[in-house]
Design a protein around this motif. Structure first.
Motif, PDB file in Angstrom:
ATOM      1  N   LEU A   1       0.839  -1.203   0.000  1.00 36.41           N
ATOM      2  CA  LEU A   1       0.000   0.000   0.000  1.00 36.41           C
ATOM      3  C   LEU A   1       0.875   1.254   0.000  1.00 36.41           C
ATOM      4  O   LEU A   1       0.469   2.309  -0.480  1.00 36.41           O
ATOM      5  N   ASP A   2       2.077   1.107   0.562  1.00 33.48           N
ATOM      6  CA  ASP A   2       3.117   2.137   0.460  1.00 33.48           C
ATOM      7  C   ASP A   2       2.696   3.486   1.051  1.00 33.48           C
ATOM      8  O   ASP A   2       2.860   4.534   0.434  1.00 33.48           O
ATOM      9  N   LEU A   3       2.186   3.452   2.268  1.00 36.95           N
ATOM     10  CA  LEU A   3       1.843   4.690   2.973  1.00 36.95           C
ATOM     11  C   LEU A   3       3.083   5.262   3.650  1.00 36.95           C
ATOM     12  O   LEU A   3       3.981   4.517   4.045  1.00 36.95           O
ATOM     13  N   PRO A   4       3.160   6.582   3.826  1.00 34.00           N
ATOM     14  CA  PRO A   4       4.320   7.174   4.509  1.00 34.00           C
ATOM     15  C   PRO A   4       4.348   6.803   5.987  1.00 34.00           C
ATOM     16  O   PRO A   4       3.311   6.865   6.664  1.00 34.00           O
TER      17      PRO A   4
ATOM     18  N   ASP B   1       1.222  11.441   7.785  1.00 38.83           N
ATOM     19  CA  ASP B   1       1.337  12.368   6.662  1.00 38.83           C
ATOM     20  C   ASP B   1       0.775  13.712   7.106  1.00 38.83           C
ATOM     21  O   ASP B   1      -0.446  13.877   7.219  1.00 38.83           O
ATOM     22  N   ASP B   2       1.664  14.662   7.370  1.00 38.94           N
ATOM     23  CA  ASP B   2       1.207  15.980   7.843  1.00 38.94           C
ATOM     24  C   ASP B   2       1.145  17.006   6.703  1.00 38.94           C
ATOM     25  O   ASP B   2       1.021  18.199   6.949  1.00 38.94           O
TER      26      ASP B   2
ATOM     27  N   VAL C   1      -7.403   2.079   9.076  1.00 36.79           N
ATOM     28  CA  VAL C   1      -6.256   2.923   8.718  1.00 36.79           C
ATOM     29  C   VAL C   1      -6.467   4.312   9.308  1.00 36.79           C
ATOM     30  O   VAL C   1      -7.535   4.904   9.142  1.00 36.79           O
ATOM     31  N   ARG C   2      -5.430   4.829   9.999  1.00 32.29           N
ATOM     32  CA  ARG C   2      -5.544   6.150  10.605  1.00 32.29           C
ATOM     33  C   ARG C   2      -4.244   6.939  10.442  1.00 32.29           C
ATOM     34  O   ARG C   2      -3.151   6.417  10.716  1.00 32.29           O
ATOM     35  N   ASN C   3      -4.405   8.200  10.036  1.00 29.99           N
ATOM     36  CA  ASN C   3      -3.269   9.111   9.914  1.00 29.99           C
ATOM     37  C   ASN C   3      -2.954   9.688  11.304  1.00 29.99           C
ATOM     38  O   ASN C   3      -3.752  10.451  11.861  1.00 29.99           O
ATOM     39  N   GLN C   4      -1.793   9.347  11.831  1.00 28.77           N
ATOM     40  CA  GLN C   4      -1.438   9.787  13.185  1.00 28.77           C
ATOM     41  C   GLN C   4      -1.136  11.284  13.262  1.00 28.77           C
ATOM     42  O   GLN C   4      -1.103  11.863  14.351  1.00 28.77           O
TER      43      GLN C   4
END
Length: 200
Positions: A38-41, A76-77, A105-108
Motif C-alpha cells: 500500500l506504500d503509505l508514509p 502524513d502531515d 487505517v488512521r493518519n497519526q
C-alpha cells in the motif's frame, strides 16, 4: 505454564521469538505484505493483530482468534483534512479486499484534531507513527511492526516485550486512559483467561 516460555528472556531473544511467531501466522503475514505494498508514509501495523497473534500461538488458539481488525497507522502531515485521510481509507479498503479481517487505517498526524471530541481530553500532536504508540493506554499493547527498505521486519516496542510474553496487561499512565486500559484488559481476559490485568 508453557505459554510463559519466553517470559524473562533478554529482549533480543524475545524480539526474535515475537517476529518469528508473527511470520509463521499466514493471516498476519498476508496483512503485513499488503500493508507494505500500500506504500503509505511512515506506516506501522500496531496493536491487537500482533500481540493477540502471539497469545494465540502460545495458547494453541487458531489464527485470528479474538482479533477484531488490523490497525494500520501512517503519518502524513502534508494535508490534515478529513478528506485526505478519507481518500487513503477508501484506497486501503480496496487494497485489502480479500483479507479475512477488516483494516482500520488512521493518519497519526490528525489524531490531535478529533481525539478531544471523541474522548473528552486533549492528546499530543504526534510527530510520527512511532511516537503515538508510546501513548497507548496499556504498555502491553504498545507494539508495532513494518518492513524496512531491505524488506526486513522491523519491531517497535518502546516498553519491551515482557508484558506480552508474561500475559500481563500493564497500564501506561502517559495519558488519562484508565477506562480504555480496563476495557481492553477485560476483553483480553474474556478471550485469554491466562491474562492478568494490572490495576490502573
Amino acid at each position: 505454564m508453557d505459554h510463559l516460555h519466553y517470559f524473562g528472556l533478554p529482549f533480543e531473544a524475545q524480539r526474535a521469538a515475537f517476529l518469528d511467531i508473527l511470520l509463521s501466522d499466514a493471516l498476519v503475514r498476508q496483512a503485513l505484505v499488503c500493508a507494505r505494498t500500500l506504500d503509505l508514509p511512515d506506516w506501522l501495523a500496531v496493536s491487537g493483530v500482533l500481540y493477540n497473534s502471539v497469545w494465540n500461538h502460545l495458547t494453541g488458539k487458531p489464527s485470528g482468534y479474538g482479533i477484531k481488525d488490523v490497525d494500520l497507522f501512517y503519518f502524513d502531515d502534508s494535508d490534515l483534512s478529513y478528506e485526505a485521510e478519507d481518500a487513503v481509507i477508501r484506497r486501503a479498503a480496496k487494497h485489502f479486499q480479500g483479507l479475512p479481517l477488516p483494516v482500520e487505517v488512521r493518519n497519526q498526524a490528525r489524531v490531535h484534531l478529533w481525539y478531544p471530541q471523541k474522548f473528552g481530553r486533549p492528546c499530543p500532536r504526534y510527530t510520527s507513527s512511532s511516537e503515538s504508540v508510546r501513548f497507548f493506554a496499556s504498555k502491553t499493547h504498545a507494539v508495532g511492526v513494518r518492513y524496512d527498505a531491505d524488506c526486513q521486519l522491523e519491531l517497535l516496542a518502546p516498553f519491551g516485550l515482557d508484558d506480552v510474553f508474561s500475559f500481563r496487561v500493564t497500564p501506561n499512565r502517559a495519558m488519562d486512559n484508565q477506562r480504555t486500559h480496563e476495557a481492553k484488559g477485560q476483553r483480553a481476559r474474556d478471550y485469554w483467561p491466562e491474562i492478568t490485568v494490572v490495576p490502573w
